[in-house]
Write a protein that holds these residues in place. Structure first.
Motif, PDB file in Angstrom:
ATOM      1  N   ASP A 176      -6.878  -4.139   0.514  1.00 41.61           N
ATOM      2  CA  ASP A 176      -5.937  -4.831   1.385  1.00 41.61           C
ATOM      3  C   ASP A 176      -4.840  -3.890   1.865  1.00 41.61           C
TER       4      ASP A 176
ATOM      5  N   THR B 143      -4.702 -10.130  11.590  1.00 46.13           N
ATOM      6  CA  THR B 143      -4.265 -11.126  10.614  1.00 46.13           C
ATOM      7  C   THR B 143      -5.391 -12.108  10.306  1.00 46.13           C
ATOM      8  N   ALA B 144      -6.082 -12.553  11.348  1.00 41.74           N
ATOM      9  CA  ALA B 144      -7.172 -13.511  11.135  1.00 41.74           C
ATOM     10  C   ALA B 144      -8.305 -12.875  10.326  1.00 41.74           C
TER      11      ALA B 144
ATOM     12  N   ARG C 281      -8.052 -10.433   8.281  1.00 44.06           N
ATOM     13  CA  ARG C 281      -7.568 -10.199   6.921  1.00 44.06           C
ATOM     14  C   ARG C 281      -7.654 -11.483   6.097  1.00 44.06           C
ATOM     15  N   GLU C 282      -7.286 -12.592   6.722  1.00 48.46           N
ATOM     16  CA  GLU C 282      -7.393 -13.869   6.019  1.00 48.46           C
ATOM     17  C   GLU C 282      -8.855 -14.143   5.640  1.00 48.46           C
ATOM     18  N   MET C 283      -9.753 -13.840   6.573  1.00 46.58           N
ATOM     19  CA  MET C 283     -11.182 -14.032   6.286  1.00 46.58           C
ATOM     20  C   MET C 283     -11.614 -13.173   5.107  1.00 46.58           C
TER      21      MET C 283
ATOM     22  N   LEU D 154      -9.803 -12.062   2.623  1.00 45.77           N
ATOM     23  CA  LEU D 154      -9.260 -12.619   1.379  1.00 45.77           C
ATOM     24  C   LEU D 154     -10.074 -13.834   0.943  1.00 45.77           C
ATOM     25  N   ARG D 155     -10.338 -14.737   1.900  1.00 46.76           N
ATOM     26  CA  ARG D 155     -11.086 -15.947   1.552  1.00 46.76           C
ATOM     27  C   ARG D 155     -12.506 -15.592   1.103  1.00 46.76           C
TER      28      ARG D 155
ATOM     29  N   THR E 207     -13.531 -12.795  -0.275  1.00 47.52           N
ATOM     30  CA  THR E 207     -13.507 -12.190  -1.610  1.00 47.52           C
ATOM     31  C   THR E 207     -13.338 -13.278  -2.668  1.00 47.52           C
ATOM     32  N   ALA E 208     -12.466 -14.255  -2.387  1.00 49.19           N
ATOM     33  CA  ALA E 208     -12.294 -15.379  -3.319  1.00 49.19           C
ATOM     34  C   ALA E 208     -13.636 -16.095  -3.522  1.00 49.19           C
TER      35      ALA E 208
ATOM     36  N   ARG F 283       0.861   0.935  -6.531  1.00 52.17           N
ATOM     37  CA  ARG F 283       0.884   0.780  -5.070  1.00 52.17           C
ATOM     38  C   ARG F 283       2.324   0.787  -4.549  1.00 52.17           C
TER      39      ARG F 283
ATOM     40  N   VAL G  95       0.898  -7.984   0.147  1.00 55.87           N
ATOM     41  CA  VAL G  95      -0.338  -7.222  -0.034  1.00 55.87           C
ATOM     42  C   VAL G  95      -0.993  -7.696  -1.324  1.00 55.87           C
ATOM     43  N   LEU G  96      -2.259  -8.008  -1.242  1.00 54.11           N
ATOM     44  CA  LEU G  96      -2.987  -8.428  -2.424  1.00 54.11           C
ATOM     45  C   LEU G  96      -3.547  -7.174  -3.089  1.00 54.11           C
TER      46      LEU G  96
ATOM     47  N   GLU H 298      -9.259 -15.328  -8.245  1.00 51.97           N
ATOM     48  CA  GLU H 298      -9.598 -16.205  -7.130  1.00 51.97           C
ATOM     49  C   GLU H 298      -8.340 -16.915  -6.614  1.00 51.97           C
TER      50      GLU H 298
ATOM     51  N   LEU I 218      -6.176 -14.490  -4.605  1.00 52.29           N
ATOM     52  CA  LEU I 218      -6.764 -14.226  -3.287  1.00 52.29           C
ATOM     53  C   LEU I 218      -6.504 -15.400  -2.345  1.00 52.29           C
ATOM     54  N   LEU I 219      -6.679 -16.613  -2.873  1.00 50.59           N
ATOM     55  CA  LEU I 219      -6.493 -17.799  -2.030  1.00 50.59           C
ATOM     56  C   LEU I 219      -5.022 -17.997  -1.667  1.00 50.59           C
TER      57      LEU I 219
ATOM     58  N   ALA J 107      -4.296 -15.597   1.037  1.00 50.15           N
ATOM     59  CA  ALA J 107      -4.914 -16.060   2.283  1.00 50.15           C
ATOM     60  C   ALA J 107      -4.064 -17.160   2.915  1.00 50.15           C
TER      61      ALA J 107
ATOM     62  N   ILE K  99      -0.943 -15.753   4.458  1.00 50.80           N
ATOM     63  CA  ILE K  99      -1.284 -15.051   5.693  1.00 50.80           C
ATOM     64  C   ILE K  99      -1.645 -16.038   6.803  1.00 50.80           C
TER      65      ILE K  99
ATOM     66  N   LEU L 217      -0.075 -16.205  10.450  1.00 47.53           N
ATOM     67  CA  LEU L 217      -0.906 -16.209  11.661  1.00 47.53           C
ATOM     68  C   LEU L 217      -0.489 -17.360  12.575  1.00 47.53           C
TER      69      LEU L 217
ATOM     70  N   THR M 287      -9.337 -19.878  10.326  1.00 48.49           N
ATOM     71  CA  THR M 287     -10.349 -19.318   9.446  1.00 48.49           C
ATOM     72  C   THR M 287     -10.500 -20.210   8.230  1.00 48.49           C
TER      73      THR M 287
END
Lengths: 373, 369
Positions: A168, A203-204, A206-208, A210-211, A213-214, B45, B183-184, B212, B215-216, B219, B222, B226, B241
């Motif tokens: 990330d 941004t979009a 990046r959100e994808m 993250l989701r 990976t989850a 980091r 930042v994750l 998990e 991460l969520l 997301a 973010i 957005l 998304t």
């Protein structure tokens, strides 16, 4: 004859990012160096330098397996030399750009297929991938960015990886890198920032990432033993009875939007942990002269099979009835249909979609929207 | 640009934005590294970014570090200026308190603060370290900080479910969401094993579940960013998304089955569940009772319930769905009425026609089962 000892399959680790320049290759090489420092036999099977100084510096001391050079239509190309890596047989092989499509005439079409070969030979592989190359996200990526990504990897290939780790970086930091010319030469960077690397797109995506990976982490949870839960954690009220096992059926037609329908159906099936089947109903048996199966349909069928969807082709004059009968016979819980397209209102009642909806009142039916720009 | 609808802001909204913008310009930028366990590499980091910024000519100081430091963190820290924390003892316990006054005097461009979730001893300037950081930001100093998911206040219920305990020191999620950048810091379980030695399988499971969640959460933060960005640019994405499911309930549909399925689906997708019904006049007492029970169940399932008005139910549903960036609409089958179907289209037929840009899932009718 002696039975050869079965080679244990190699482990696959995917460094997942959302754009060029977030640092996937850097992190992958950094880990490769750490392994090498511990005395592991690490080689680089493929590396794309992109003229990035920091990244190139990280390859120092690593053994490279030379690329295979060959000519195609008068031009010189280089690809990963999978056979040479197999002969060299390292413990770990670093392979950049998982989604790459090989030059025609290569042994295999896609680099991810080369990686499968390495894994089968017991070699561990580190690789890099951007989220927009995942097949299931192709339409969403197109909707948001306007870019139809051509080099895709079926989701099951990534699902089968032992580890997926997210790399990330904030879009702001990425844009800074672009401006400083770290990612691309500056004139190319300017163009990239105006087109693809906009704040919205990054941004979009990046959100994808993250989701996704989850989702990958969740998919691996079932491999790990469940700890005894505190009694305080009761199930959410009203959720009983427990979820039944879902089976999804995707109805294929020749229409171009069928690819979108397949991706959507499979995506939903993956998230619901559902079985996924696809069916096409021909009005005339193929081979009967009148009914030679079209190339478009063959393409859709093989696309579905590539995504590990079980496909069936039936013959019936009554398409809607055949779909519904098949769904009942197969214990399908959800039927996925594409929209019949923009038909005038008065014609709609005769459409297959509406007939299936009427005939299958005992099933769930999903009519998938056409993602547009 | 994405396909979208032009939604121009009102003068009031513009004014609010200008004011927020001015406040933001005066304030230092906040950047947060979010992790899901110690040893995922957040501090590294953070310090590495501090080093890089210093090399680019920014005035960077390290104001709070965890202890003890690993050798690689130590090496990074030695390249930076530090403002040591104040050591305080209270009721026999030792504390490291940010030296806010010294930071104000020095007024660097960037201040590094590790362990954002930290309780100061009684009598301190602020009870919590994140409040100190808030003060520093107000002075126009940028802050880079690190925190673990386990220490976010609003995540405590889930954290307790996973680990069996709550964190004593927490940071409100709103503070995390106020960050300019998040930042994750991800790490595979393999990486944790390498750094932590052997992990018990049960711990692995816990880490995976926390991972998990982290991460969520990232997301989600973010996604907010957005949406704010798109709104301030007058553009709306038709599909985000994230999955957002809208269940349409009527007195006649098998709402309970749809709502439960909606909840299950949303849980799997980590999306949002919305429920709507279009107000109808002249409901029979029995239908009214069913409706009330359905909406009570919807609330119990933690759905966001909306009541829509309008003479044209299909139009009202579609308008609402588009406004809310819905990705799937759940509706019940119409009651079978073959005679009627001969000459008119059912509401479901009309919804199929109207919902050309949203997935439509039609559920079996109660009577048909």
């Amino acid at each position: 004859m002696t039975i050869p000892e079965k080679t244990p399959v190699g482990r696959l680790k995917v460094f997942l990012g959302y754009a060029a320049g977030v640092g996937k290759t850097y992190q992958m090489l950094d880990e490769a160096q750490q392994l090498r420092a511990k005395g592991m036999d690490v080689v680089v099977g493929y590396f794309e330098p992109h003229a990035r100084r920091d990244t190139i510096a990280l390859t120092e001391g690593l053994e490279f397996v030379p690329r295979r050079k060959f000519e195609y239509r008068g031009s010189a190309f280089e690809e990963m030399d999978t056979e040479a890596i197999l002969r060299r047989k390292p413990a770990v092989c670093v392979v950049d750009e998982f989604a790459h499509t090989n030059v025609p005439g290569s042994e295999r079409l896609k680099r991810w297929e080369d990686v499968q070969v390495l894994l089968a030979a017991g070699i561990d592989v580190f690789t890099t991938l951007n989220v927009q190359h995942l097949e299931s996200l192709n339409d969403e990526v197109w909707h948001i960015t306007g870019v139809r990504v051509r080099e895709t990897v079926p989701d099951w290939v990534v699902d089968a990886a032992d580890e997926v780790v997210l790399v990330d970086l904030t879009p702001r930091a990425l844009q800074n890198r672009l401006e400083r010319g770290v990612v691309y030469a500056t004139d190319k960077a300017k163009k990239a920032m105006e087109n693809f690397f906009t704040e919205t797109n990054l941004t979009a995506l990046r959100e994808m990432a993250l989701r996704h990976t989850a989702h990958e982490v969740e998919g691996r949870l079932s491999d790990l033993p469940e700890p005894a839960r505190a009694p305080a954690e009761a199930a959410r009220p009203g959720l009983e009875p427990p979820a039944r096992h879902e089976r999804i059926l995707i109805c294929l037609t020749e229409r171009p939007s069928t690819a979108m329908l397949i991706r959507r159906g499979k995506h939903v099936a993956d998230y619901l942990h559902a079985d996924c089947l696809a069916v096409h109903v021909e009005r005339h048996a193929s081979g009967s002269g009148r009914g030679a199966r079209s190339r478009t349909l063959e393409k859709h069928l093989s696309f579905a099979r590539n995504l590990h969807i079980e496909t069936h082709v039936l013959t019936s004059k009554d398409v809607a009835q055949a779909i519904v009968d098949f769904a009942r016979e197969q214990n399908i819980t959800q039927i996925f249909l594409g929209r019949a397209g923009a038909k005038p209102l008065w014609k709609l009642t005769d459409g297959t979609v509406h007939r299936v909806v009427r005939l299958a009142r005992d099933r769930e039916i999903t009519i998938v929207a056409e993602r547009r720009r | 640009m994405p396909a979208g609808i032009d939604r121009r802001p009102s003068p009031d909204e513009l004014l609010r934005r200008v004011q927020a913008e001015e406040r933001r310009e005066r304030r230092g930028r906040l950047k947060v590294f979010l992790g899901y366990a110690s040893r995922v590499g957040k501090s590294f980091r953070m310090l590495d970014e501090g080093r890089r910024r210093k090399e680019r000519g920014q005035d960077v100081v390290a104001a709070a570090m965890q202890s003890p430091l690993t050798p690689d963190l130590e090496a990074l820290l030695n390249k930076l200026d530090s403002i040591p924390t104040l050591k305080e003892t209270h009721a026999g316990k030792e504390y490291d308190v940010l030296d806010v006054a010294a930071i104000f005097r020095r007024h660097p461009q960037v201040c590094l603060v590790d362990e954002l979730a930290y309780d100061n001893p009684p009598g301190s300037r602020n009870p919590k370290r994140w409040q100190d950081v808030d003060n520093i930001l107000d002075q126009g100093v940028a802050v880079i900080t690190a925190v673990n998911l386990q220490h976010i206040e609003e995540q405590q219920e889930d954290v307790e479910r996973i680990t069996g305990k709550r964190a004593r020191q927490t940071v409100p999620e709103s503070f995390l969401r106020s960050a300019d950048e998040i930042v994750l810091v991800d790490a595979a379980l393999d990486d944790l094993r390498k750094r932590a030695g052997v992990l018990e399988p049960v711990d692995e499971r816990r880490f995976a579940e926390l991972r998990e969640l982290a991460l969520l959460l990232a997301a989600d933060v973010i996604d907010d960013q957005l949406m704010t960005y798109l709104r301030s640019n007058g553009v709306e994405l038709r599909w985000g998304t994230q999955e957002r499911i809208l269940v349409c309930v009527t007195p006649r549909s098998d709402a309970a089955a749809m709502l439960r399925s909606g909840r299950r689906n949303v849980d799997r997708f980590h999306g949002d569940l919305l429920v709507c019904y279009v107000r109808q006049s002249g409901l029979s007492p029995k239908d009214q009772e069913t409706m009330d029970a359905n909406l009570a169940l919807a609330r119990e399932l933690e759905a966001e319930v909306h009541v829509l008005e309008g003479p044209d139910p299909i139009g009202a549903i579609m308008r609402f769905a588009r406004e809310q960036r819905i990705t799937q609409i759940f509706v019940g089958h119409s009651a079978p009425d073959r005679w009627k179907e001969m000459w008119s289209r059912s509401p479901v037929d009309r919804l199929i026609q109207a919902a050309d840009d949203i997935d439509l899932r039609i559920f079996p009718h109660l009577l048909a089962q």
